[in-house]
Enzyme design. Sequence first.
Site, short mmCIF file in Angstrom:
data_model
loop_
_atom_site.label_atom_id
_atom_site.label_comp_id
_atom_site.label_asym_id
_atom_site.label_seq_id
_atom_site.Cartn_x
_atom_site.Cartn_y
_atom_site.Cartn_z
N ASP A 40 0.95 -1.11 -0.03
CA ASP A 40 0.03 -0.08 0.04
C ASP A 40 0.78 1.19 -0.02
O ASP A 40 0.44 2.34 -0.31
CB ASP A 40 -1.05 0.03 1.32
CG ASP A 40 -0.37 -0.09 2.58
OD1 ASP A 40 0.91 -0.16 2.51
OD2 ASP A 40 -1.14 0.09 3.53
N SER A 41 2.07 1.03 -0.03
CA SER A 41 3.14 2.01 -0.14
C SER A 41 2.85 2.78 -1.46
O SER A 41 3.48 3.75 -2.00
CB SER A 41 4.36 1.72 0.05
OG SER A 41 4.70 0.52 -0.88
N ASP B 118 -0.95 -6.25 -0.26
CA ASP B 118 -1.57 -5.49 0.95
C ASP B 118 -2.79 -5.32 1.11
O ASP B 118 -3.65 -4.80 0.02
CB ASP B 118 -0.72 -4.14 1.04
CG ASP B 118 0.62 -4.24 1.77
OD1 ASP B 118 0.73 -5.32 2.60
OD2 ASP B 118 1.26 -3.14 1.96
N LYS C 4 -1.22 -9.50 2.49
CA LYS C 4 -0.55 -9.15 3.98
C LYS C 4 -1.42 -8.24 4.75
O LYS C 4 -1.95 -7.45 4.01
CB LYS C 4 0.85 -8.25 3.36
CG LYS C 4 1.56 -7.70 4.61
CD LYS C 4 3.20 -7.54 4.50
CE LYS C 4 3.23 -6.14 3.66
NZ LYS C 4 2.59 -5.09 4.45
N GLU D 82 -1.31 -5.74 8.56
CA GLU D 82 -0.62 -5.10 9.44
C GLU D 82 -1.06 -5.02 11.02
O GLU D 82 -2.46 -5.18 11.07
CB GLU D 82 -0.33 -3.44 9.43
CG GLU D 82 0.42 -3.13 8.01
CD GLU D 82 0.48 -1.64 7.88
OE1 GLU D 82 0.15 -1.04 8.73
OE2 GLU D 82 0.86 -1.27 6.96
N GLU E 99 9.35 -4.56 10.46
CA GLU E 99 9.82 -3.19 9.74
C GLU E 99 10.15 -2.34 10.89
O GLU E 99 9.74 -2.00 11.65
CB GLU E 99 8.38 -2.52 9.12
CG GLU E 99 8.72 -1.04 8.37
CD GLU E 99 7.81 -0.46 7.55
OE1 GLU E 99 6.88 -1.04 7.17
OE2 GLU E 99 7.99 0.93 6.95
#
Length: 277
Positions: free
Chosen positions: A44-45, A83, A113, A115, A182
Site C-alpha cells: 500500500d506504499s 497488501d 499481507k 498489518e 519493519e
Amino acid sequence: MKNTSVTFKEMKKKGEKISMLTAYDYSTAKLVDESGINGILVGDSLGNVMLGYPDTVSVTMEDMIHHGAAVARGAKNALVVIDMPFMSYQASVYDAVVNAGRLMKEGRAGAIKLEGGEEIIPQVEAIVKASIPVMGHIGLTPQSINSMGGYKAQGRDIASAKKLIKDAKLLEEAGAFAVTLECVPAELAKYISDEISIPTIGIGAGAGTDGQILVYADMLAMFSDYRPKFVKNFANVGEAMREGFKAYDEEVKKGTYPAAEHTYAIDEAVFKEAIGK
Ligand code: KIV
C-alpha cells in the site's frame, strides 16, 4: 519455478535467504520477476510512491486490486503478495475475509499481507481458514501512523520489544506463512527470526531476518520525497530518468528528434495523388 507461500517456508528450513521487492505495475513486475526475486509485494506504499499521498491511509481496495492485477500479469515466477489497505480488515472478521478474497479473485494475488499483531489474530485465523495465505506485518506499521505519532523504529523499549516477540508468535500460531518486520532493532529481529518457524522478511531490521524487502522506487533512487535510514541505492535510476527526459526535451525543442530513422515513409506517387498534385 513459481514461488508460493510453501516455497518461502521451505527456503527458511533450508537456510536460504528470501528476496522481495515492491512493484505496482506490469512492466516493473516483469523486470523484478526476470531478476529472480522470490516475491513481489504490491504494497500500500503505492499510496506514497504512485499516487502522491503523504501516507497509506487513503489507499482503497480498488487501488490495490487495480495495481495488484497489473503486477500479477507481469510476475511469472515471483510470489505476488497484495497488501490489505487501511480499514479493509480492522472493523470485522467478515470484512477481512471478504476483502482478502477480492484481492485473490480480482487482484490474482498468491497471498495477502495485513498489518498488526494480537489485535488482528481473529482476522488472520479466518483468512487462513479460507485457504488464503497470510503474511503478517509488525514493527512500524504505516497504516497506524496517526496512533503511532510518526514513522519511527519500534521495539526499542522493554514493553514494545516484548509485544513484538509475542505478536510474531501469535501470527505464527494463527497460521501466517511469513511475517514482515519493519524498522525493528537488528538484534531483536534476529531473536524473533530464531524463535519462530515461519520466515521473517525484514525492512530496516538488519541482516538476521530470513529475507529482505525494499520499496523498489527507494532502492533505485526514483522516489525523493523522503529516504529512510535503511535504504541503500542499488542504482541511480531517478537520475538516469531525469537525464533522459532533459535530453528528449532539448531535442524536441531543437528539432533534432525525430530523425529520419524514426519516421514512416510514404511512396511519392501515393503522396502526390493524396494531396492532389
Ligand atoms: O507497503 C509496503 O511497501 C510495505 C513494505 C514497506 C513492507 O508494506
